[in-house]
Design an enzyme around this catalytic site. Structure first.
Site, PDB file in Angstrom:
ATOM      1  N   GLU A  76      -5.119  -3.757  -1.511  1.00 47.04           N
ATOM      2  CA  GLU A  76      -6.546  -3.472  -1.455  1.00 47.04           C
ATOM      3  C   GLU A  76      -6.833  -2.094  -0.871  1.00 47.04           C
ATOM      4  O   GLU A  76      -7.942  -1.573  -1.020  1.00 47.04           O
ATOM      5  CB  GLU A  76      -7.286  -4.504  -0.590  1.00 47.04           C
ATOM      6  N   PHE A 120       0.809  -1.220   0.000  1.00 47.23           N
ATOM      7  CA  PHE A 120       0.000   0.000   0.000  1.00 47.23           C
ATOM      8  C   PHE A 120       0.838   1.264   0.000  1.00 47.23           C
ATOM      9  O   PHE A 120       0.370   2.319  -0.426  1.00 47.23           O
ATOM     10  CB  PHE A 120      -0.926   0.019   1.228  1.00 47.23           C
ATOM     11  N   CYS A 152       9.734   1.345   3.640  1.00 48.70           N
ATOM     12  CA  CYS A 152      10.713   0.374   4.127  1.00 48.70           C
ATOM     13  C   CYS A 152      12.116   0.950   4.180  1.00 48.70           C
ATOM     14  O   CYS A 152      13.014   0.330   4.743  1.00 48.70           O
ATOM     15  CB  CYS A 152      10.692  -0.880   3.262  1.00 48.70           C
ATOM     16  N   GLU A 197       9.117  -3.568  13.607  1.00 46.11           N
ATOM     17  CA  GLU A 197       8.987  -2.614  12.508  1.00 46.11           C
ATOM     18  C   GLU A 197       7.679  -1.851  12.712  1.00 46.11           C
ATOM     19  O   GLU A 197       6.595  -2.375  12.455  1.00 46.11           O
ATOM     20  CB  GLU A 197       8.988  -3.317  11.151  1.00 46.11           C
ATOM     21  N   SER A 241       5.704  -6.933   4.089  1.00 45.11           N
ATOM     22  CA  SER A 241       6.258  -7.197   5.412  1.00 45.11           C
ATOM     23  C   SER A 241       7.066  -8.489   5.414  1.00 45.11           C
ATOM     24  O   SER A 241       6.885  -9.365   4.559  1.00 45.11           O
ATOM     25  CB  SER A 241       5.136  -7.285   6.445  1.00 45.11           C
ATOM     26  N   LYS A 283      -1.253  -7.867  -8.638  1.00 47.03           N
ATOM     27  CA  LYS A 283      -2.215  -7.850  -7.538  1.00 47.03           C
ATOM     28  C   LYS A 283      -1.798  -6.720  -6.597  1.00 47.03           C
ATOM     29  O   LYS A 283      -0.930  -6.868  -5.757  1.00 47.03           O
ATOM     30  CB  LYS A 283      -2.207  -9.186  -6.800  1.00 47.03           C
TER      31      LYS A 283
END
Length: 504
Positions: free
Chosen positions: A183, A156, A288, A389, A233, A180
Site C-alpha cells: 500500500e 514496499f 532483505c 531486523e 517480514s 496485491k
C-alpha cells in the site's frame, strides 16, 4: 508539508484487463518520502472486490492454460520490449513513492526484467522427460502443468522487482495471477500490470487489487486460489504460510534477514569497507539482502571500522530524484523513527556509536523521512540492534577472535538469508561456503543475489515453504508434476493385453 494545491492521484485496481475504481469506501494515503506530502489516494479492497479479481483469474486461466508456448512467449517478448521502453518512467514512479535514488530504481527494474527474460525461455524450461521401453512397449513421460490461480503479495522495498520475480514466470507456466502490492508505493506495480495488458496478455490472466489485511486474508483463504507467493517480514511470512497451508494452498514465503559479512585478517580492507558501506546503506538499508552485521576477525577490527566510518560520513543523502544523492529517505515517518531508535538504545546497552545519523535532516526537505547512516561498533548478540531486523541504514560491527568463533556467531542467528566472506584465501572461502547456514553466499561479493537462472531464497526463519523464488524452484512452484504411463499395441498383435491374470 501539506497537500494544498497539489494534485492527488486516484489509484485504481486492475481487474479483468482494465482499471477498476475502489468501491469499499476505504482509502489510504500514498506519500512522497522525500517531502512527506500526500501524492496518491489508494483504495483498499473489500472481500467482494478480491472475489471479483479471483473469479476473473479463474475464468481466464482455463483458456490461458490451453494457449501454446509460442503464444505465451510472444506476449512475454513484447512485454520485455515495453518494459525496456518504459524503464525510466517506472524508475521515476519507484523514486517518487519509495524514495530510493534513481540509479537504484533503474537497477531494480533491470533485475526484474531479468526474470521476464527467463520467462521468455518457457518452451525450454517446461520440457518434460521421457523413458521408452520401461517394460515391453511401455513408455513413461513426466510433464509439468500449471497449478491454477496464484496470488502474489509483495513488499514496499522493491515495488517493481519483486512482482516481476513472481507473475511473469507464473503466467508463462500457464497460471493466472492476482497481485496485491504494498500500500505504501503501488504506482510502479500498477504500471507493470498495465504494460502486461498492452503486451497482449488476455484479460483476467493478471489482476491487481490494493488492500490491507482484509484483502490479504481473503487471498489466503479463497477456495479458488491455489498457490501464494509472498515476500515480507518474518512474522507475516509465518502467518501467510500457516494460514494458506491450512486452506490447502502451496506457499513460498520469503521472510526477513540479518545478513552477516565476515572479514578475515587477510582481506583487502579497502574492498571490504567499500562493500560494507554499499551493502549496508544502499537503498537506505531497506532490503532483505542488506549487510546488517560486519564480523571483523582480530586483529583488523579497529582499522576496518575506521575505513567504514570514513566512507559512511561522506555519503551524500538527499531526494532520490537528485543526481547527487547516493541514499534517499526511508519509506515512512514511522519507519524512520523506529530505525533511529536503535542507535541510542545500542549506546545504552554498551555499543560504541562511531557514526550517529539519527539527527540528520536535508535542508529544504525537513518534512521528508530522512535519516543519516549509523555505524555501531563492539556490538554483542544480546543487544537489540543485533537481535532485531532493523531494515534501515544502521550497520553493526561485531568483533571475533577467530574464524571458528565468527562462524558460530553467524550460524546461531535465527535467520539465514544471505551472507558473505571477504578473504584472499581460497581454502577459507571454500570452507565457509560449505559450513555457513544460509541460502545465499557471497565470496568477496557483499550482496549475493543470484541471477535469474538460479533461485533466490534463504534458510531458517528467512523462508517458509519449500521453494525459493524464480529459477528452477520458481518453475517447480508454479507447476505440478504429472507422470503418464502408456502402452500401445502393435498392429500385428490383434488386440490389447494389459497383463492382468485371466481364467483359463
Amino acid at each position: 508539508m501539506g497537500t494544498e494545491g497539489m494534485a492527488i492521484q486516484h489509484i485504481r485496481h486492475w481487474i479483468d484487463g482494465k482499471a477498476a475504481e475502489g468501491t469499499s469506501g476505504e482509502f489510504q494515503a500514498v506519500t512522497n518520502p522525500a517531502t512527506g506530502a500526500q501524492t496518491g489516494r489508494l483504495p483498499l479492497a473489500s472481500v467482494d472486490e478480491v472475489d471479483t479479481a479471483v473469479a476473473s483469474a479463474a475464468k481466464a486461466q482455463r483458456e490461458w492454460a490451453k494457449s501454446s508456448l509460442a503464444k505465451r512467449t510472444q506476449v512475454l517478448f513484447k512485454y520485455r520490449e515495453l518494459l525496456d521502453r518504459h524503464r525510466e518512467e517506472i524508475a521515476e514512479l519507484i523514486t517518487a513513492e519509495h524514495g530510493k535514488v534513481h540509479s537504484d530504481a533503474l537497477g531494480e527494474v533491470a533485475r526484474g526484467m531479468e526474470i521476464v527474460e527467463l520467462a521468455c525461455g518457457i518452451p525450454q524450461l517446461l520440457k518434460g522427460e521421457t523413458s521408452t521401453e520401461v517394460s515391453s512397449r511401455v513408455d513413461v513421460e513426466s510433464i509439468r502443468q500449471p497449478v491454477g490461480v496464484v496470488a502474489g503479495i509483495t513488499p514496499f522495498n522493491f515495488p517493481a522487482m519483486v512482482p516481476m520475480w513472481m507473475f511473469p514466470l507464473a503466467i508463462a507456466c500457464g497460471n493466472a495471477f492476482v497481485l496485491k502490492p504494498s500500500e505504501k508505493d503501488p504506482s510502479a506495480t500498477v504500471r507493470l500490470v498495465e504494460l502486461a495488458t498492452e503486451a497482449g496478455l488476455p484479460d483476467g490472466v493478471l489482476n491487481l487489487v490494493h488492500g490491507d489485511k482484509i484483502a490479504v486474508d481473503r487471498l489466503l483463504t479463497h477456495p479458488d486460489v491455489d498457490a501464494v507467493s509472498f515476500v515480507g517480514s518474518t512474522p507475516i511470512a509465518q502467518y501467510v504460510q500457516q494460514t494458506a497451508v491450512a486452506h490447502g494452498k502451496r506457499v513460498q514465503a520469503l521472510a526477513g534477514a540479518k545478513n552477516h559479512m565476515l572479514v578475515l585478517p587477510d582481506a583487502d580492507l579497502d574492498q571490504a569497507a567499500d562493500a560494507a558501506v554499499s551493502a549496508a546503506y544502499g537503498s537506505a538499508g531497506e532490503r532483505c539482502m542488506a549487510v546488517s552485521v560486519v564480523v571483523a576477525v582480530d586483529p583488523i577490527g579497529d582499522e576496518l571500522v575506521g575505513r567504514i566510518a570514513e566512507r559512511a560520513r561522506n555519503l551524500r543523502i538527499g531526494p532520490g530524484d537528485q543526481e547527487s544523492s547516493e541514499m534517499g529517505p526511508l519509506v515512512t515517518a514511522e519507519h524512520r523513527e523506529k530505525v533511529a531508535s536503535y542507535v541510542p538504545q545500542a549506546r545504552e546497552q554498551g555499543a560504541e556509536v562511531v557514526v550517529d545519523g539519527t539527527g540528520y535532516r536535508v535542508p529544504g526537505h525537513e518534512d521528508g523521512f530522512f535519516v543519516g547512516v549509523s555505524l555501531l561498533d563492539k556490538v554483542t548478540p544480546d543487544m537489540d540492534a543485533y537481535a532485531d531486523e532493523i531494515f534501515g541504514p544502521v550497520l553493526c560491527v561485531v568483533r571475533a577472535g577467530s574464524y571458528e568463533q565468527a562462524l558460530e556467531l553467524i550460524n546461531s542467528s535465527r535467520w539465514g538469508n544471505g551472507t558473505a566472506i571477504f578473504t584472499r584465501d581460497g581454502g577459507a572461502a571454500r570452507r565457509f561456503q560449505l559450513e555457513v547456514e544460509a541460502g545465499m553466499v557471497g565470496v568477496n561479493v557483499p550482496i549475493p543475489v543470484p541471477v535469474g537462472t538460479h533461485s533466490f531464497g534463504g534458510w531458517k526463519d528467512s523462508l517458509f515453504g519449500e521453494h525459493h523464488m524464480y529459477g528452477t524452484d520458481g518453475i517447480r512452484f508454479y507447476t505440478r508434476g504429472k507422470v503418464i504411463t502408456t502402452r500401445w499395441p502393435d498392429p500385428s498383435d490383434g488386440g490389447v493385453d494389459l497383463g492382468f491374470p485371466q481364467n483359463t
